[in-house]
Design a protein around this motif. Structure first.
Motif, mmCIF file in Angstrom:
data_model
loop_
_atom_site.group_PDB
_atom_site.id
_atom_site.type_symbol
_atom_site.label_atom_id
_atom_site.label_comp_id
_atom_site.label_asym_id
_atom_site.label_seq_id
_atom_site.Cartn_x
_atom_site.Cartn_y
_atom_site.Cartn_z
ATOM 1 N N TRP A 61 -21.567 28.219 0.609
ATOM 2 C CA TRP A 61 -20.055 27.941 1.291
ATOM 3 C C TRP A 61 -20.467 28.078 2.719
ATOM 4 C CZ3 TRP A 61 -20.813 30.207 -3.612
ATOM 5 C CH2 TRP A 61 -20.140 29.851 -4.470
ATOM 6 N N PRO A 86 -9.971 28.416 3.831
ATOM 7 C CA PRO A 86 -10.470 27.478 2.926
ATOM 8 C C PRO A 86 -10.678 25.948 3.035
ATOM 9 C CG PRO A 86 -9.052 29.259 2.008
ATOM 10 C CD PRO A 86 -8.964 29.084 3.388
ATOM 11 N N GLN A 87 -9.599 25.611 3.844
ATOM 12 C CA GLN A 87 -9.683 24.236 4.177
ATOM 13 C C GLN A 87 -10.703 23.619 4.944
ATOM 14 O OE1 GLN A 87 -7.295 22.222 2.666
ATOM 15 N NE2 GLN A 87 -6.952 24.348 1.482
ATOM 16 N N THR A 88 -11.366 24.452 5.830
ATOM 17 C CA THR A 88 -12.431 24.050 6.506
ATOM 18 C C THR A 88 -13.785 24.472 6.119
ATOM 19 O OG1 THR A 88 -12.155 25.933 8.119
ATOM 20 C CG2 THR A 88 -11.002 23.745 8.551
ATOM 21 N N THR A 89 -13.792 25.215 4.880
ATOM 22 C CA THR A 89 -15.166 25.767 4.333
ATOM 23 C C THR A 89 -15.602 24.785 3.486
ATOM 24 O OG1 THR A 89 -14.206 28.039 4.635
ATOM 25 C CG2 THR A 89 -16.225 27.599 3.147
ATOM 26 N N ASN A 90 -16.908 24.644 3.440
ATOM 27 C CA ASN A 90 -17.712 23.548 2.642
ATOM 28 C C ASN A 90 -18.170 24.396 1.514
ATOM 29 O OD1 ASN A 90 -17.331 21.491 4.653
ATOM 30 N ND2 ASN A 90 -18.664 22.736 5.906
ATOM 31 N N ARG A 91 -18.183 23.711 0.181
ATOM 32 C CA ARG A 91 -19.032 24.185 -1.108
ATOM 33 C C ARG A 91 -19.914 23.243 -1.206
ATOM 34 N NH1 ARG A 91 -19.509 23.893 -6.246
ATOM 35 N NH2 ARG A 91 -19.784 25.938 -7.798
ATOM 36 N N ASP A 123 -13.289 24.472 -6.259
ATOM 37 C CA ASP A 123 -12.919 23.538 -4.851
ATOM 38 C C ASP A 123 -12.129 24.638 -4.133
ATOM 39 O OD1 ASP A 123 -10.467 23.818 -5.815
ATOM 40 O OD2 ASP A 123 -10.409 21.851 -6.991
ATOM 41 N N ARG A 124 -11.682 23.845 -2.917
ATOM 42 C CA ARG A 124 -11.022 24.834 -1.977
ATOM 43 C C ARG A 124 -9.895 25.572 -2.432
ATOM 44 N NH1 ARG A 124 -12.844 20.280 1.572
ATOM 45 N NH2 ARG A 124 -14.090 21.091 3.284
ATOM 46 N N THR A 125 -9.171 24.997 -3.575
ATOM 47 C CA THR A 125 -8.180 25.793 -4.138
ATOM 48 C C THR A 125 -8.444 27.118 -4.756
ATOM 49 O OG1 THR A 125 -8.108 24.440 -6.284
ATOM 50 C CG2 THR A 125 -7.030 23.746 -4.631
ATOM 51 N N LEU A 168 -11.384 28.747 -3.679
ATOM 52 C CA LEU A 168 -12.501 29.120 -2.928
ATOM 53 C C LEU A 168 -12.294 30.717 -2.666
ATOM 54 C CD1 LEU A 168 -14.132 27.320 0.087
ATOM 55 C CD2 LEU A 168 -13.488 29.886 0.273
#
Length: 384
Positions: A179, A258-263, A230-232, A234
């Motif tokens: 992440w 969470p909206q700008t964090t990549n997984r 996913d982001r929901t 995270l």
């Protein structure tokens, strides 16, 4: 002479600049309509910075790179320092400093340096064909382009790589999920001029300074492939995976967006013995897809470009220049991919006894051994 460069990422733009420097006209094509960088930031080590200097883009590093002057490893539960040291001896030995840099800023500045208006976007390659006088590429919009040779810098999912290799290589899951994102610098997280890494349980949490008073952060967790996260979910996922970790890590989980964090599920590809077929050459992630564990993916693409440009600098035949590029890069990039894989396995607990032994070694590390390994990798680059 004209080159078609497929891909306007770090590798493609560096290649276009290097070829232009060698007197070759370039047309650059990018599959997407708008570049959205994969990953929040990138660590550019001195070998990559030297390449950017050579290509005339060194100011991008100095203006947008972060002030990373120290390096530290810390215990995952109590947060006590296992080792902490200045990177000044590394800089003195190799002649340049490292710069962590936000990917969006790096790629945006590189596009501006090349000329954003001269990049042809929404041009996804569907087929290429060599003729006696060059290479033709066809795009999904029905258009085509012809050049004397073609550089495939179209990433780890390269559409052109099977043509060069004669087969489609398998992407290999490296066993962990990453992440990553950006947060404001905060003394409650880590010093603003230090690369700080918390380690334990085969996991790690890192904070690296980038420009504009921000940290690039990343979390690594060994996990099965294909989990439905996913982001929901995270923040809850990270809270669960890092339960019991130090307050700095809990604070980072609380303040990240969470909206700008990549997984990202991390993969690599077995190194290739071939990077060139006729008048077509692979470059960057298309040529050597590696894990990020030694921070050399972007640097290797920059090195590729410098070597490619030098191969064409003396007016040699196209095929000979491309084979020279291949000869200079194959062993180097194989070494980087395999070093990263080895570091990946050690860091992420593939053999937990070895990982625990590494944690203990960090308690007695004064920085000399770590910097010696960094120096070996950096100085093996094409610019020393």
């Amino acid at each position: 002479m004209k080159a078609l460069v497929i891909g306007a990422g770090i590798g493609g733009l560096c290649a276009a600049v290097a070829l232009k420097k060698a007197g070759i006209d370039c047309e650059v094509f990018e599959a997407v309509a708008e570049i959205r960088p994969v990953g929040a930031a990138i660590s550019v080590w001195p070998n990559g910075v030297k390449c950017m200097n050579h290509l005339g883009m060194g100011d991008i590093m100095r203006n947008f790179g972060g002030p990373m002057h120290y390096m530290a490893y810390q215990d995952y539960r109590q947060g006590q320092t296992l080792t902490q040291f200045s990177l000044a001896p590394l800089v003195e030995r190799v002649g340049e400093r490292p710069y962590p840099i936000a990917r969006a800023e790096l790629q945006g500045q590189m596009l501006d340096f090349w000329g954003r208006e001269s990049v042809q976007f929404a041009k996804r390659v569907v087929r290429i064909e060599e003729q006696a006088d060059g290479v033709t590429a066809w795009f999904s919009d029905g258009s085509c382009a012809h050049g004397d040779f073609l550089i495939a810098a179209d990433g780890t999912h390269s559409a052109i790589r099977p043509y060069v290799l004669g087969y489609t290589p398998e992407r290999l899951y490296s066993g962990y999920v990453n992440w990553n994102g950006l947060v404001a610098t905060d003394d409650a997280l880590a010093p603003a001029n230090q690369w700080t890494t918390f380690v334990g349980e085969g996991k790690r949490v890192s904070l690296m300074p980038v420009a504009k008073d921000r940290f690039y952060f990343f979390f690594d967790v060994p996990l099965p492939q294909g989990l439905t996260e996913d982001r929901t979910t995270l923040r809850d996922d990270l809270t669960r995976y890092f339960r019991g970790w130090t307050p700095q890590v809990q604070h980072l989980i609380a303040v990240l967006d969470p909206q700008t964090t990549n997984r990202i599920e991390i993969h690599d590809i077995e190194p290739f013995s071939q990077l060139v077929r006729g008048r077509v050459a692979l470059l960057g992630d298309a040529a050597h897809s590696t894990t990020p564990d030694i921070g050399q993916g972007g640097c290797a693409a920059m090195e590729d470009a410098v070597v490619l440009g030098a191969a064409f600098a003396h007016g040699v035949q196209i095929e000979a220049a491309l084979l020279d590029y291949q000869a200079q890069r194959c062993d180097r990039v194989r070494d980087l991919v395999l070093k990263a894989r080895k570091r990946c396995d050690l860091t992420h607990g593939k053999d937990m006894a070895q990982t625990q032994a590494w944690y203990q070694e960090l308690r007695h590390e004064n920085g000399e051994r770590i910097m010696a390994g960094l120096c070996d990798t950096i100085l093996a680059g094409p610019l020393g």
